[in-house]
Design an enzyme around this catalytic site. Structure first.
Site, short mmCIF file in Angstrom:
data_model
loop_
_atom_site.label_atom_id
_atom_site.label_comp_id
_atom_site.label_asym_id
_atom_site.label_seq_id
_atom_site.Cartn_x
_atom_site.Cartn_y
_atom_site.Cartn_z
N HIS A 20 14.16 8.05 -12.99
CA HIS A 20 15.42 7.40 -13.37
C HIS A 20 15.27 5.89 -13.43
O HIS A 20 16.26 5.16 -13.40
CB HIS A 20 16.51 7.80 -12.38
CG HIS A 20 16.81 9.26 -12.39
ND1 HIS A 20 17.79 9.82 -13.20
CD2 HIS A 20 16.23 10.30 -11.74
CE1 HIS A 20 17.81 11.13 -13.02
NE2 HIS A 20 16.88 11.45 -12.13
N GLU A 74 -7.71 -5.71 -5.33
CA GLU A 74 -8.45 -6.73 -4.59
C GLU A 74 -9.94 -6.41 -4.58
O GLU A 74 -10.79 -7.31 -4.57
CB GLU A 74 -7.93 -6.86 -3.16
CG GLU A 74 -8.46 -8.09 -2.42
CD GLU A 74 -7.74 -8.37 -1.11
OE1 GLU A 74 -6.71 -9.06 -1.14
OE2 GLU A 74 -8.20 -7.86 -0.07
N LYS A 95 -8.22 -10.73 12.28
CA LYS A 95 -9.62 -10.77 12.72
C LYS A 95 -9.97 -12.14 13.29
O LYS A 95 -10.56 -12.25 14.36
CB LYS A 95 -10.55 -10.41 11.56
CG LYS A 95 -12.02 -10.36 11.95
CD LYS A 95 -12.92 -10.09 10.76
CE LYS A 95 -12.82 -8.68 10.27
NZ LYS A 95 -13.83 -8.38 9.21
N GLU A 117 -0.15 -16.84 7.75
CA GLU A 117 1.07 -16.03 7.74
C GLU A 117 1.21 -15.27 9.06
O GLU A 117 2.28 -15.25 9.68
CB GLU A 117 1.05 -15.04 6.57
CG GLU A 117 1.04 -15.68 5.20
CD GLU A 117 -0.36 -15.82 4.63
OE1 GLU A 117 -0.49 -15.91 3.40
OE2 GLU A 117 -1.34 -15.83 5.44
N LYS A 153 -4.46 -20.32 -0.91
CA LYS A 153 -4.31 -20.65 0.51
C LYS A 153 -4.62 -22.13 0.76
O LYS A 153 -3.90 -22.81 1.50
CB LYS A 153 -5.24 -19.78 1.34
CG LYS A 153 -4.88 -18.31 1.41
CD LYS A 153 -5.88 -17.58 2.30
CE LYS A 153 -5.57 -16.11 2.45
NZ LYS A 153 -6.55 -15.42 3.31
N GLY A 189 -11.03 -5.90 5.30
CA GLY A 189 -9.63 -5.76 5.66
C GLY A 189 -8.95 -4.57 5.02
O GLY A 189 -8.22 -3.82 5.67
N ARG A 190 -9.18 -4.37 3.73
CA ARG A 190 -8.49 -3.28 3.03
C ARG A 190 -9.13 -1.92 3.30
O ARG A 190 -8.67 -0.90 2.78
CB ARG A 190 -8.43 -3.56 1.53
CG ARG A 190 -9.77 -3.85 0.89
CD ARG A 190 -9.59 -4.44 -0.51
NE ARG A 190 -10.84 -4.86 -1.11
CZ ARG A 190 -11.42 -6.05 -0.90
NH1 ARG A 190 -10.85 -6.92 -0.09
NH2 ARG A 190 -12.54 -6.38 -1.51
#
Length: 580
Positions: A418, A387, A240, A246, A543, A301-302
């Site tokens: 398993h 979050e 955005k 990153e 951050k 964002g999510r």
């Protein structure tokens, strides 16, 4: 010419108030009077008293006493059947949970959200991801402006661009068709798109390979691009602000990787597009701002996979299927808005989860899709729920006196059987489970001597829920002739709660319904817990500290900074092993 190539001037700023940072308020916003703390309600006190009954409830006895329990404690809507009968609840408990939602003003909070009010009070923003899937002609306002036309303007541009890539009209710098699309993002700019791509892989164009780079670890970029050709690769840079460290580090590496072969800096405009609102930084990177797809500060964002963040998804499945995905979201939005609480799937999932977390003390939830296509679904829900609701203070800044988000985890069945199911069945910490499956497979593979693949898969799902609920008593183990010393090892306690969501068939529309189901589940829980489900201040501190440490690792000489002895020693060891 596709709409994606409209003029730079008109592309620079998406309409309807693009993100530009957090609006500052010098005084704390007032929390509505109806948004009461849950432990101040009559229902919370009632549930506290009922918790003893819930902990003592025996599922074997409950099912034996009530032969209709399996259907009485279930709900169905939109091709999704929710069986919650294997939870430690009875009618009184469910009634009290519904009353809790009413006393906490969940319906009023939801109405405020759909009305575009600034319910994200710490950032002074509306929360209107529902507008991303609203049909043309509908009205959803933010600050008095109907945002739906702006949403569809972006969707139309996305569709034109996706079609151009899919049909070969959009070509790389050397004239070759695009064969690979690499989405570069992180968090909500990655988890939703990659989950959707994997979930809907059967609906994708297999001659266009979509890949996703998110980790700052260079190995991620290396592995995702090592066998690609820059001449036929398109990068979608999703950020955005176009400043996320990153994402932008990976984007800069991608640009260098592409130009190492393409040579001409003009090639960037043919091999990179942006999902962003920062036209200045996009242009500085070398991307033509005509190929910048925006969204708005009322999209978290999510909650953004159905916005322009879903551009890679649209390229993969096509505009028509993407609109089916949006229709699925919209279906669940309407169900959430209109269905009574006892038949409302998001309400039920949320209230049962809150019961398990706050009154029975269960700390985690395993989301277990019995569908390989949904192998990234649990990872997506980790961000969505943890979050959103992993908060320790209420809307007014006072500490929560109750537990909030559980830990969300899981893997697809039957693989998990398993791996970690041993702990789920016989461990010391019970784990509530959401089992998720589809009655109709997309590919009915088989048959073998043991049966059709899908029949075996679903038999395992039903068996796991049954085994968790009812277990196996010591007497039953002894009746099998088991030696007495071995009896404790082969006894299953049972009484371990689970939900089963059995859906008709996976499709873009069904995926939209499922994602929106969990979105609204998260909303209901956050509303009752009285936290802000739409900020994420908890990710900021790490951050900030990382930016301070970077020059200490990469510089010729370590910068002088005050750290604890552990961090200082780790920095020194890293530099030594890197020969710095």
């Amino acid at each position: 010419m596709p709409a994606a190539t409209r003029s730079k001037k008109s592309a620079r700023k998406p309409a309807a108030k693009a993100a530009s940072g957090v609006a500052r308020k010098d005084t704390a916003p007032k929390v509505p009077a109806w948004h009461v703390a849950p432990d101040k309600t009559r229902a919370w006190k009632r549930l506290t008293a009922l918790a003893k009954r819930g902990r003592a409830l025996d599922l074997r006895a409950a099912f034996k006493k009530d032969r209709t329990r399996g259907t009485r404690f279930s709900a169905e809507a939109l091709g999704i059947h929710l069986d919650y009968s294997k939870n430690l609840v009875d009618g009184d408990i469910v009634d009290a949970l519904v009353a809790l939602a009413k006393e906490c003003g969940v319906a009023k909070h939801a109405k405020a959200m759909f009305a575009g009010e600034a319910i994200n009070i710490t950032e002074n923003r509306a929360v209107l991801h529902a507008a991303l899937r609203a049909p043309k002609g509908s009205v959803m306002k933010v600050d008095g402006e109907n945002v739906v036309p702006h949403v569809h303007a972006v969707l139309d541009r996305m569709a034109a661009f996706a079609d151009a890539v899919r049909n070969g009209a959009w070509r790389g710098h050397t004239g070759k068709k695009i064969a690979a699309v690499v989405n570069i993002g992180i968090g909500g700019s990655d988890l939703g798109p990659v989950m959707a791509y994997e979930a809907l892989k059967d609906f994708t164009r297999r001659d266009i390979d979509c890949r996703y780079v998110s980790n700052i670890d260079g190995e991620d970029f290396y592995e995702k691009t090592r066998d690609l050709d820059p001449e036929t690769t398109l990068f979608v840079v999703s950020s955005k602000t176009f400043t996320t460290i990153e994402t932008m580090t990976n984007a800069q590496t991608a640009r260098a990787w592409a130009l190492a072969k393409l040579k001409d800096r003009a090639a960037v405009a043919r091999h990179f597009v942006a999902v962003s609102t920062n036209a200045e930084e996009v242009a500085k990177f070398g991307i033509d701002t005509a190929n910048m797809f925006g969204f708005w500060d009322w999209v978290g964002g999510r909650y953004s996979m159905d916005s322009a963040i879903g551009l890679s998804t649209m390229i993969a499945i096509g505009p028509a299927a993407f609109h089916e995905l949006l229709a699925g979201f919209r279906d669940m939005d309407e169900h959430f808005r209109t269905a009574p609480a006892k038949k409302n799937l998001p309400y039920l999932l949320a209230l049962l989860g809150l019961w398990n977390r706050d009154f029975l003390g269960f700390e985690t939830v395993a989301v277990l899709p019995y569908c390989q296509y949904l192998h990234r679904f649990s990872a997506y829900l980790q961000q969505l729920e943890m979050e959103s609701n992993g908060k320790r203070v209420q809307l007014d800044g006072s500490p929560c006196r109750w537990q909030t988000s559980p830990v969300i985890w899981g893997e697809p069945g039957t693989n998990g059987q398993h791996a970690f199911y041993q702990m789920i069945h016989q461990g010391t910490s019970p784990v509530p489970c959401d089992f998720l499956a589809f009655a109709k497979p997309l590919h009915d593979v088989g048959s073998t001597e043991t049966g059709m693949h899908h029949d075996i898969l679903l038999a395992n799902l039903f068996a796991q829920g049954e085994a968790l609920a009812f277990g196996k008593t010591a007497a039953e183990v002894r009746a099998e002739g088991t030696p007495e010393w071995l009896v404790p090892h082969r006894t299953f306690p049972g009484n371990r709660p689970s939900n089963t969501l059995l859906c008709e068939q996976l499709s873009p529309r069904m995926l939209g319904r499922l994602v929106a189901l969990y979105e609204h589940k998260t909303f209901v829980q956050g509303s009752i817990w009285r936290v802000n489900s739409f900020d994420q201040w908890g990710v900021e501190l790490g951050k900030v500290l990382a930016k301070r440490i970077i020059p200490e690792l990469s510089g010729a000489r370590p910068a002088k900074a005050a750290h604890d002895s552990s961090t200082s020693a780790l920095i020194a060891r890293y530099r030594a092993w890197r020969g710095r």
